[in-house]
Design a protein around this motif. Sequence first.
Motif, PDB file in Angstrom:
ATOM      1  N   GLY A   1       0.798  -1.215   0.000  1.00 38.24           N
ATOM      2  CA  GLY A   1       0.000   0.000   0.000  1.00 38.24           C
ATOM      3  C   GLY A   1       0.831   1.265   0.000  1.00 38.24           C
ATOM      4  N   ILE A   2       1.969   1.201   0.654  1.00 40.41           N
ATOM      5  CA  ILE A   2       2.787   2.404   0.738  1.00 40.41           C
ATOM      6  C   ILE A   2       3.312   2.786  -0.645  1.00 40.41           C
ATOM      7  CG2 ILE A   2       4.964   1.226   1.255  1.00 40.41           C
ATOM      8  CD1 ILE A   2       5.505   3.520   3.223  1.00 40.41           C
ATOM      9  N   VAL A   3       3.538   1.784  -1.505  1.00 35.64           N
ATOM     10  CA  VAL A   3       4.009   2.072  -2.867  1.00 35.64           C
ATOM     11  C   VAL A   3       2.918   2.815  -3.632  1.00 35.64           C
ATOM     12  CG1 VAL A   3       4.740   1.038  -5.028  1.00 35.64           C
ATOM     13  CG2 VAL A   3       5.556   0.094  -2.879  1.00 35.64           C
ATOM     14  N   THR A   4       1.695   2.289  -3.547  1.00 34.09           N
ATOM     15  CA  THR A   4       0.574   2.967  -4.187  1.00 34.09           C
ATOM     16  C   THR A   4       0.451   4.392  -3.664  1.00 34.09           C
ATOM     17  OG1 THR A   4      -0.546   0.834  -4.188  1.00 34.09           O
ATOM     18  CG2 THR A   4      -1.877   2.760  -4.703  1.00 34.09           C
ATOM     19  N   GLY A   5       0.534   4.531  -2.361  1.00 32.74           N
ATOM     20  CA  GLY A   5       0.352   5.843  -1.742  1.00 32.74           C
ATOM     21  C   GLY A   5       1.395   6.840  -2.183  1.00 32.74           C
ATOM     22  N   ILE A   6       2.635   6.449  -2.099  1.00 36.61           N
ATOM     23  CA  ILE A   6       3.707   7.389  -2.407  1.00 36.61           C
ATOM     24  C   ILE A   6       3.749   7.672  -3.908  1.00 36.61           C
ATOM     25  CG2 ILE A   6       5.527   5.677  -2.621  1.00 36.61           C
ATOM     26  CD1 ILE A   6       7.378   7.477  -1.284  1.00 36.61           C
TER      27      ILE A   6
ATOM     28  N   VAL B   1      12.525  12.288  -1.978  1.00 41.97           N
ATOM     29  CA  VAL B   1      11.657  11.425  -2.775  1.00 41.97           C
ATOM     30  C   VAL B   1      12.461  10.423  -3.608  1.00 41.97           C
ATOM     31  CG1 VAL B   1       9.840  11.354  -4.513  1.00 41.97           C
ATOM     32  CG2 VAL B   1       9.821  13.130  -2.777  1.00 41.97           C
ATOM     33  N   PRO B   2      13.591  10.819  -4.213  1.00 40.70           N
ATOM     34  CA  PRO B   2      14.346   9.818  -4.976  1.00 40.70           C
ATOM     35  C   PRO B   2      14.723   8.592  -4.143  1.00 40.70           C
ATOM     36  CG  PRO B   2      15.150  11.988  -5.523  1.00 40.70           C
ATOM     37  CD  PRO B   2      14.165  12.178  -4.419  1.00 40.70           C
ATOM     38  N   LEU B   3      15.183   8.806  -2.918  1.00 40.48           N
ATOM     39  CA  LEU B   3      15.565   7.652  -2.099  1.00 40.48           C
ATOM     40  C   LEU B   3      14.332   6.843  -1.699  1.00 40.48           C
ATOM     41  CD1 LEU B   3      17.810   6.055  -0.829  1.00 40.48           C
ATOM     42  CD2 LEU B   3      17.649   7.486   1.203  1.00 40.48           C
ATOM     43  N   ALA B   4      13.248   7.551  -1.396  1.00 42.11           N
ATOM     44  CA  ALA B   4      12.005   6.843  -1.081  1.00 42.11           C
ATOM     45  C   ALA B   4      11.584   5.975  -2.261  1.00 42.11           C
ATOM     46  CB  ALA B   4      10.897   7.838  -0.735  1.00 42.11           C
ATOM     47  N   ALA B   5      11.707   6.535  -3.474  1.00 40.09           N
ATOM     48  CA  ALA B   5      11.339   5.780  -4.671  1.00 40.09           C
ATOM     49  C   ALA B   5      12.248   4.574  -4.836  1.00 40.09           C
ATOM     50  CB  ALA B   5      11.422   6.683  -5.897  1.00 40.09           C
TER      51      ALA B   5
END
Lengths: 277, 312
Positions: free
Chosen positions: A122-127, B282-286
């Motif tokens: 879900g966190i992937v969808t969210g972000i 955001v890049p690292l989160a991605a």
Amino acid sequence: MPSDARKTVKKPGRSPLGLRLAAGAGLAFLHLPLAFILLYAFSNEDKSFQFPPPGLTLRWFAVAWDRPDIWEALALSIRVALLSTGLAILLGTLAAAALSRARFFGREAISLLFILPIALPGIVTGIALRSAFNLMTMPFSFWTIVLGHATFCIVVVYNNAVARFRRLSPSLIEASMDLGADGFQTFRHVLLPSIGTSLLAGGLLAFALSFDEVIVTTFTAGQQRTLPIWMLGELIRPHQRPVTNVVAVAVIAVTALPILAAYYLTREGEHVAGAGK
Amino acid sequence: MTAFAPSPSESALRRLSDLLIARPGLLLMLLLTPPLLWLGVVYLGALFALLAQSFFSIDEFSGTIVYQPTLATYAELLAPANLDIIVRTLVVALVVTALAALVAFPIAYYAARYARGKVKALFYVAVMMPLWSSYLVKVYAWKLLLAKEGAVTWLVHAAGLTRLLDLWLAAPLIGGPSLSVSYTGMVLTFLYLWTPFMILPLQASLERVPATLIEASDDLGAAPGQTFRHVILPLAAPGLIAGSIFTFSLTLGDYIVPQIVGPSSLILGQAVYAQQGNAGNVPLAAAFCVAPIAIMVVFLALARRTGALDAL
């Protein structure tokens, strides 16, 4: 005697004691924690989670009732859930109608695409949604929440509808056509009554899913607070624990109803016309 | 017969209907376009936009994103601290999945093979209710159960097992100051949350194991253990895999449970959340997101091969 022969196959004798105990323990594990929530809603201890509660009171139900922030969050959650469920029913049914019988190149890939929103964390969808909204400089609002919710609600409706479409005998549709009905009449008078309950069941589950969603919502909401977001706030920084307990019990009650209703609807569906081949 | 002549609008509808029936491809396209547009644009679009960002990097001084393709973010992902997070999360997910299978199997097996009529319906509802009831309420339930002054401690004390609990909490890794801030508590909460997701597909695949097959195995002299290993388990595998997709994916993507129950060291979901939120990276989160996506893609490919996707 054929009927007797069938009976012996169907009845596999008594279950082993160990299996029964393990199954019972497993079910107890799944249910007892929620019973504790119920108990704590009546606890008169408001600083800790002391067990057993020193005394019982109904006071916190009244306190929770008078909190406008809870009512606002509840109203927003219901509006979001209604709209996303509507969108999901529309899109999920179309997808199910297309994919239940047709065989074509890329079908597998497409059905995979429909499960992806729940198969990926879900966190992937969210972000992903959040950064996409940011890239498009879309302000976070009621609509961005709905956009996110509808995306993962589609699969719930799709799953329910596709199972029903597969059980639906194609000869029923052919018979309707042979008797002179056009495609729309067949849809209206044959198809819709047969799949109706499964759509309603899928819709109820989608509603429950959306009503309860928090992982994606934290990313797609701006200042809006749905009920789960309100509750998450209370879990991380508790203001009034007993009020949270009361809301938790209310949420259990509210989500239990659509789930039970969905169950009864799909159970009836086992006897859908044409299902017996 | 003129009385039955269709009105003009009706005949237009019929012509459209005939056209669609004559050309099933067109009908299919009409049906598929709206859902595909939605998922393709909203979902896949967002997903690819996110993945693309993992190839950018963040300027260390200004904290803004530098829009130039680079692998620097991935190098950062492979730094020991971040790799630690990924490994830790994988271990937690594996443990949760294995335990969920253990708890789920007896329930699923009993429901599929022995329960009939009312009992079977009861089993189904008993699994559906906790599955669909509010996620946050369930997490909350475990927070108050596991609290130091909470019910679990009380029960352990009442059973005279306080010493055992103390020993458990003193153990490295699984222990901690109290259950609610230990890996034990976190795994228990995850287990509680995701077990129903394991039961349903497992039960569905066990339903398809013909009772005659199990009887045949018995008749041919197999011990119950042998029947389990050589007949039941292979046939239940699609259900197990389908269930694991849920338990794995849900654990990998969760950032709320470890925040509320569990030790202070981060797991993957929290890391992603922290990077995109407070850190603004955001890049690292991605890049962090690539790990669970890759794991789930492998999982789904495996599942497709065994036909587990139909058990979802």
